[in-house]
Design a protein around this motif. Structure first.
Motif, PDB file in Angstrom:
ATOM      1  N   PRO A  16     -22.863 -29.398  -8.742  1.00 22.42           N
ATOM      2  CA  PRO A  16     -23.328 -28.152  -9.354  1.00 22.42           C
ATOM      3  C   PRO A  16     -24.550 -27.620  -8.624  1.00 22.42           C
ATOM      4  CG  PRO A  16     -24.045 -30.008 -10.691  1.00 22.42           C
ATOM      5  CD  PRO A  16     -23.280 -30.584  -9.534  1.00 22.42           C
ATOM      6  N   TYR A  18     -27.638 -24.749  -8.752  1.00 24.66           N
ATOM      7  CA  TYR A  18     -28.377 -23.688  -9.433  1.00 24.66           C
ATOM      8  C   TYR A  18     -29.672 -23.440  -8.661  1.00 24.66           C
ATOM      9  CZ  TYR A  18     -30.863 -21.156 -13.089  1.00 24.66           C
ATOM     10  OH  TYR A  18     -31.569 -20.226 -13.792  1.00 24.66           O
ATOM     11  N   ASP A  49     -23.835 -22.104 -10.399  1.00 26.70           N
ATOM     12  CA  ASP A  49     -24.082 -21.870 -11.818  1.00 26.70           C
ATOM     13  C   ASP A  49     -25.004 -20.656 -11.994  1.00 26.70           C
ATOM     14  OD1 ASP A  49     -24.343 -22.126 -14.526  1.00 26.70           O
ATOM     15  OD2 ASP A  49     -25.626 -23.890 -14.461  1.00 26.70           O
ATOM     16  N   GLY A  79     -25.324 -23.609 -17.345  1.00 25.62           N
ATOM     17  CA  GLY A  79     -25.887 -24.952 -17.506  1.00 25.62           C
ATOM     18  C   GLY A  79     -25.101 -26.000 -16.736  1.00 25.62           C
ATOM     19  N   HIS A  80     -25.817 -27.049 -16.431  1.00 23.85           N
ATOM     20  CA  HIS A  80     -25.315 -28.127 -15.583  1.00 23.85           C
ATOM     21  C   HIS A  80     -24.021 -28.760 -16.105  1.00 23.85           C
ATOM     22  CE1 HIS A  80     -26.097 -32.525 -14.277  1.00 23.85           C
ATOM     23  NE2 HIS A  80     -25.426 -31.917 -13.346  1.00 23.85           N
ATOM     24  N   ALA A  83     -21.127 -26.521 -15.649  1.00 24.77           N
ATOM     25  CA  ALA A  83     -20.778 -26.419 -14.224  1.00 24.77           C
ATOM     26  C   ALA A  83     -19.942 -27.625 -13.800  1.00 24.77           C
ATOM     27  CB  ALA A  83     -22.049 -26.311 -13.378  1.00 24.77           C
ATOM     28  N   ASP A 100     -25.587 -34.713  -7.878  1.00 28.86           N
ATOM     29  CA  ASP A 100     -26.509 -33.583  -7.934  1.00 28.86           C
ATOM     30  C   ASP A 100     -26.738 -33.022  -6.538  1.00 28.86           C
ATOM     31  OD1 ASP A 100     -26.831 -33.774 -10.610  1.00 28.86           O
ATOM     32  OD2 ASP A 100     -28.901 -34.497 -10.563  1.00 28.86           O
ATOM     33  N   GLN A 104     -30.898 -36.467  -5.229  1.00 24.55           N
ATOM     34  CA  GLN A 104     -31.473 -37.569  -6.013  1.00 24.55           C
ATOM     35  C   GLN A 104     -30.419 -38.645  -6.227  1.00 24.55           C
ATOM     36  OE1 GLN A 104     -33.480 -35.389  -9.453  1.00 24.55           O
ATOM     37  NE2 GLN A 104     -34.998 -36.879  -8.796  1.00 24.55           N
ATOM     38  N   ARG A 203     -33.609 -44.195  -7.857  1.00 31.66           N
ATOM     39  CA  ARG A 203     -33.443 -42.753  -7.757  1.00 31.66           C
ATOM     40  C   ARG A 203     -34.550 -42.141  -6.893  1.00 31.66           C
ATOM     41  NH1 ARG A 203     -32.589 -37.767 -11.802  1.00 31.66           N
ATOM     42  NH2 ARG A 203     -30.648 -37.147 -10.816  1.00 31.66           N
ATOM     43  N   ARG A 206     -36.499 -35.560  -5.745  1.00 31.94           N
ATOM     44  CA  ARG A 206     -35.757 -34.372  -5.338  1.00 31.94           C
ATOM     45  C   ARG A 206     -36.072 -34.042  -3.876  1.00 31.94           C
ATOM     46  NH1 ARG A 206     -33.976 -29.215  -6.499  1.00 31.94           N
ATOM     47  NH2 ARG A 206     -32.959 -29.706  -8.449  1.00 31.94           N
ATOM     48  N   VAL A 211     -37.554 -28.529  -9.928  1.00 34.74           N
ATOM     49  CA  VAL A 211     -36.612 -29.111 -10.886  1.00 34.74           C
ATOM     50  C   VAL A 211     -35.961 -27.977 -11.665  1.00 34.74           C
ATOM     51  CG1 VAL A 211     -36.389 -30.585 -12.908  1.00 34.74           C
ATOM     52  CG2 VAL A 211     -37.991 -31.188 -11.116  1.00 34.74           C
ATOM     53  N   LYS A 212     -34.627 -28.007 -11.785  1.00 33.21           N
ATOM     54  CA  LYS A 212     -33.925 -26.929 -12.476  1.00 33.21           C
ATOM     55  C   LYS A 212     -33.756 -27.224 -13.956  1.00 33.21           C
ATOM     56  CE  LYS A 212     -33.729 -24.963  -8.545  1.00 33.21           C
ATOM     57  NZ  LYS A 212     -34.110 -26.041  -7.690  1.00 33.21           N
ATOM     58  N   TYR A 213     -33.882 -28.490 -14.306  1.00 30.97           N
ATOM     59  CA  TYR A 213     -33.837 -28.878 -15.707  1.00 30.97           C
ATOM     60  C   TYR A 213     -35.226 -28.737 -16.293  1.00 30.97           C
ATOM     61  CZ  TYR A 213     -29.372 -30.667 -17.230  1.00 30.97           C
ATOM     62  OH  TYR A 213     -28.092 -30.773 -17.679  1.00 30.97           O
ATOM     63  N   LYS A 217     -34.452 -27.279 -21.383  1.00 32.68           N
ATOM     64  CA  LYS A 217     -33.048 -27.645 -21.134  1.00 32.68           C
ATOM     65  C   LYS A 217     -32.819 -29.130 -21.396  1.00 32.68           C
ATOM     66  CE  LYS A 217     -31.331 -24.141 -17.951  1.00 32.68           C
ATOM     67  NZ  LYS A 217     -31.013 -23.787 -16.571  1.00 32.68           N
TER      68      LYS A 217
HETATM   69  N1  UDP Z   1     -28.168 -27.429 -12.400  1.00 37.26           N
HETATM   70  C1  UDP Z   1     -27.184 -26.499 -12.751  1.00 37.26           C
HETATM   71  N2  UDP Z   1     -27.454 -25.608 -13.755  1.00 37.26           N
HETATM   72  C2  UDP Z   1     -28.637 -25.603 -14.443  1.00 37.26           C
HETATM   73  C3  UDP Z   1     -29.611 -26.577 -14.097  1.00 37.26           C
HETATM   74  C4  UDP Z   1     -29.339 -27.476 -13.081  1.00 37.26           C
HETATM   75  O1  UDP Z   1     -26.105 -26.482 -12.174  1.00 37.26           O
HETATM   76  O2  UDP Z   1     -28.807 -24.782 -15.337  1.00 37.26           O
HETATM   77  C5  UDP Z   1     -27.883 -28.381 -11.298  1.00 37.26           C
HETATM   78  C6  UDP Z   1     -28.907 -28.430 -10.195  1.00 37.26           C
HETATM   79  O3  UDP Z   1     -28.648 -27.464  -9.193  1.00 37.26           O
HETATM   80  C7  UDP Z   1     -28.769 -29.837  -9.678  1.00 37.26           C
HETATM   81  C8  UDP Z   1     -28.404 -30.632 -10.927  1.00 37.26           C
HETATM   82  O4  UDP Z   1     -27.907 -29.678 -11.866  1.00 37.26           O
HETATM   83  O5  UDP Z   1     -27.708 -29.972  -8.748  1.00 37.26           O
HETATM   84  C9  UDP Z   1     -29.555 -31.408 -11.503  1.00 37.26           C
HETATM   85  O6  UDP Z   1     -30.676 -30.565 -11.695  1.00 37.26           O
HETATM   86  P1  UDP Z   1     -32.158 -31.074 -11.436  1.00 37.26           P
HETATM   87  O7  UDP Z   1     -32.210 -31.845 -10.181  1.00 37.26           O
HETATM   88  O8  UDP Z   1     -33.065 -29.895 -11.525  1.00 37.26           O
HETATM   89  O9  UDP Z   1     -32.402 -31.977 -12.711  1.00 37.26           O
HETATM   90  P2  UDP Z   1     -32.815 -33.515 -12.839  1.00 37.26           P
HETATM   91  O10 UDP Z   1     -31.659 -34.126 -13.537  1.00 37.26           O
HETATM   92  O11 UDP Z   1     -33.047 -34.087 -11.499  1.00 37.26           O
HETATM   93  O12 UDP Z   1     -34.025 -33.467 -13.677  1.00 37.26           O
END
Ligand code: UDP
Ligand code: MG
Length: 318
Positions: A16, A18, A49, A79-80, A83, A100, A104, A203, A206, A211-213, A217
């Protein structure tokens, strides 16, 4: 490059995307290096997404360059979890791997996961032993959340696992049959059963970008997962109600005692009433809130809207 779209791929990778313009090139470099070494046709399914940066045009360009790359593009941000769901709906491989975009989840682990699959496991999930360079707050929240979920959920959801996993086609077909909207994929993946195993990894931070989350969220995902996989909160509401009922009987006895036997006691009067009113009021509000979480979900489900809207699709012959 190596394969033609007409060939049915054996392996499908779902990623996914974003707003990942900073990570896409490096992600593609590392993922395609792994794909080159696999022993069968591979497709890389990228789901945009609703990104607002250059991600979509980068996906188009990758698809032009490498026919193994297919992409889906949502009409907005869904949202993830949604997606990933869309990716699962479209992939054609026998083995499906979710990771992801921000690296990560190291793609170099995929051959190890495939080894487990060959041993007969239908689900291989990656379990984090360490999170490098994430804030103590995030680590603390994640740590407590996974343990809370484990103690409350009806199914055994392993702790410290994300969506990074390998699934067999049989499992993905089952996930695709599940109509529910509040999709907590890790939970659904555990729910199906079959032979599941973990591989362990540390892990990485990034690779680039933000961070997209967001906290919001993550919180909403956490509440979703609890409500989708546990009815314990509803029961807690009843227990709290019972406890406060018992408490109010004790209060009633005390108040009577003060009124009849010790009319000059300093604890009688306004303070007692005010505290009781606030206490009962907040217990009721919390219980209504818990009910609301479940009712809201019923409402979401019965509306039966599609899970996502697609604006553009590249590379699937259907
Ligand atoms: N992502 C997405 N839609 C969203 C938020 C995140 O598709 O609304 C994707 C993002 O591009 C990445 C994955 O979900 O590939 C995990 O996001 P992130 O690394 O920001 O979150 P983490 O889990 O590492 O905190
Ligand atoms: Mg990340």
């Amino acid at each position: 490059m190596s394969s033609l779209a007409a060939n049915v791929p054996k392996y499908s990778l779902i990623i996914p995307i974003y707003n990942e313009q900073e990570t896409i090139s490096e992600m593609y470099r590392r993922v395609s290096a792994v794909m080159d070494r696999l022993d069968g046709e591979t497709e890389l399914v990228l789901i945009n997404d609703g990104s607002r940066d250059k991600s979509l045009s980068m996906l188009r360009e990758l698809h032009q360059r490498d026919k193994r790359v297919c992409y889906l593009s949502f009409a907005r941000n869904f949202g993830h979890q949604i997606a990933v769901t869309a990716g699962l709906n479209f992939v054609r491989g026998q083995v499906i791997i979710i990771l992801d975009a921000d690296l990560q989840d190291p793609p170099e682990l995929i051959p190890d996961m495939l080894e487990k699959w060959r041993q007969g496991y239908q689900v291989v999930y990656a379990q984090r032993t360490k999170r490098r360079k994430e804030s103590w707050f995030k680590r603390f929240m994640a740590f407590s959340f996974y343990r809370l979920l484990k103690s409350l959920a009806d199914v055994d959801i392993p702790t410290d696992t994300g969506d990074f996993c390998l699934m067999d086609r049989s499992v993905v077909d089952l996930l695709n049959q599940m109509p529910e909207r509040n999709r907590y994929i890790r939970g659904l993946r555990s729910w199906v059963g079959f032979q599941q195993t973990a591989i362990h990894f540390e892990r990485d931070p990034r690779f680039a970008g933000e961070v997209k989350y967001t906290f919001r969220k993550s919180l909403s995902l956490a509440i979703n997962s609890l409500v989708s996989f546990s009815r314990v909160p509803l029961r807690i509401a009843s227990y709290v109600g019972l406890i406060s009922a018992a408490f109010s009987i004790v209060m009633a006895c005390l108040v009577l005692y003060w009124r009849l036997v010790e009319p000059n006691s300093p604890v009688t009067g306004f303070a007692t009433i005010a505290i009781a009113v606030f206490f009962i009021g907040s217990v009721q509000l919390i219980c209504i809130g818990i009910l609301g979480e479940y009712i809201g979900r019923i409402y979401e489900e019965v509306k039966g809207r599609p899970l996502y809207t697609l604006a553009e699709v590249g590379g699937f012959d259907r």
